[in-house]
Scaffold this active site. Structure first.
Site, short mmCIF file in Angstrom:
data_model
loop_
_atom_site.label_atom_id
_atom_site.label_comp_id
_atom_site.label_asym_id
_atom_site.label_seq_id
_atom_site.Cartn_x
_atom_site.Cartn_y
_atom_site.Cartn_z
N LYS A 55 1.07 -1.16 0.15
CA LYS A 55 0.63 -0.10 -0.69
C LYS A 55 0.96 1.05 0.24
CE LYS A 55 -3.76 -2.69 2.69
NZ LYS A 55 -4.19 -2.17 3.79
N GLN A 99 -4.78 -0.62 10.08
CA GLN A 99 -4.90 -2.37 9.15
C GLN A 99 -5.25 -3.19 10.93
OE1 GLN A 99 -3.21 -3.14 6.51
NE2 GLN A 99 -3.46 -5.50 6.44
N ASP A 122 -11.18 3.09 4.23
CA ASP A 122 -11.72 2.02 4.30
C ASP A 122 -12.67 2.30 3.84
OD1 ASP A 122 -10.41 -0.08 3.93
OD2 ASP A 122 -9.49 0.84 6.58
#
Ligand SMILES: Nc1nc(=O)c2c([nH]1)NC[C@@H]1CN(c3ccc(C(=O)N[C@@H](CCC(=O)O)C(=O)O)cc3)C=[N+]21
Length: 298
Positions: A55, A99, A122
């Site tokens: 990422k 995460q 997200d």
């Protein structure tokens, strides 16, 4: 003999990232804004660290600013919440990704709740899931968004098609079902207690498998010509490749499914790369919204 067309998520994701890079250039030159994505990882899970590294690398490649925070596994919830609040307040940060999964002693919902919904790239905040469920304009979770883009590219108009989503997680199954519903599919959500899973899958023109269990969806369940999107990324032992070797498989029994499907995504090289590309796309979307810029005018 596989007859299915392979849906190349790796190649598609490169195209999406090219579009993102163009938008980033336009934001810089026309508006003086460089989008920034902050990724926070708590703990040392080596598999997670691989995704985070990808990422971070791809974020930089599109010309965005990338802020990377690694916190020790024993970080307290309060300290993590303070980090989230700091990023919420930082104007250089347009997108925040924490995460998951987080260590057991941290309440994930509380952390997701703390993220400014406008920076929630997200799409996991209740505000964003609520907006998705009610037809509003929120941030859409990256994995389902990537699946939708591949389905649209493969099928075009999906109106009236029967879709089944196997899995009901907040991060994939439920938002995926919402997106398919928005695309005018007739949607079934199946899960571990579904009575006749094989029979349900056999009816579907579109199968999205997101259960997190290796090769759980069998090839002979797939309707002839169906489109199959495999979200699963499972590492399994591969002793045939030598001592201690492993390989990645999806939630679908790929070989057998490819003999029946019209099109299918591989693992790796399918949904995974699209997830990261959509994270970058969401960061541009978030940057535009935060600055009242219409992305279509970039
Ligand atoms: N807040 C949060 N958001 C996430 O989006 C998130 C997360 N937490 N936690 C972990 C999972 C996992 N995930 C992946 C993304 C890309 C690949 C990917 O690109 N995989 C490649 C390579 C796989 C390999 O070789 O290991 C592929 O499928 O081809 C995999 C996994 C995002 N996740």
């Amino acid at each position: 003999m596989p007859t299915a067309k392979l849906i190349d998520g790796k190649a598609f994701s490169a195209k999406v990232r090219e579009g993102v890079a163009k938008d980033v250039t336009a934001l810089k030159t026309n508006h003086g804004i460089t989008p920034g994505l902050a990724v926070v990882i708590v703990g040392e899970d080596p598999a997670s660290q691989v995704y985070v590294r990808n990422k971070v690398k791809q974020t930089a490649e599109t010309g965005m600013n990338s802020f990377h925070f690694e916190m020790p596994a024993d970080t307290s919830e309060d300290v993590l919440l303070a980090k989230v609040n700091e990023l919420n307040a930082d104007p250089a940060v347009n997108g925040i990704l924490v995460q998951l999964p987080l260590p057991k002693h941290i309440n994930e919902a509380a952390v997701i709740d703390a993220i400014n919904p406008e920076k929630d790239v997200d799409g996991f905040h209740v505000i964003n899931s609520g907006l998705l469920a009610t037809g509003g304009k929120g941030m859409v979770p990256c994995t389902p968004l990537g699946c939708l883009l591949m389905l649209q590219d493969t099928l075009g108009d999906m109106s009236g098609k029967k879709a089944i989503v196997v899995g009901r997680s907040n991060i994939v199954g439920k938002p995926m079902a919402q997106l398919l519903l928005d695309a005018n599919c007739t949607v079934t959500i199946a899960h571990s207690r579904t009575k006749d899973l094989a029979g349900e899958v056999a009816e579907a023109d579109i199968v999205v498998a997101a259960v997190g269990r290796a090769e759980m969806v069998k090839g002979d369940w797939i309707k002839e010509g169906a489109t199959v999107i495999d979200v699963g990324i499972n590492r399994i032992d591969a002793p045939e490749r030598g001592e201690g070797k492993s390989r990645l498989v999806g939630d679908v029994e790929f070989g057998a499914a490819a003999e029946r499907a019209g099109a299918i995504t591989p693992v790796p090289g399918g949904v995974g790369p699209m997830t990261i590309a959509c994270l970058l796309k969401n960061t541009v979307t978030a940057t535009c919204r935060q600055n009242n810029i219409d992305p279509d005018t970039l």
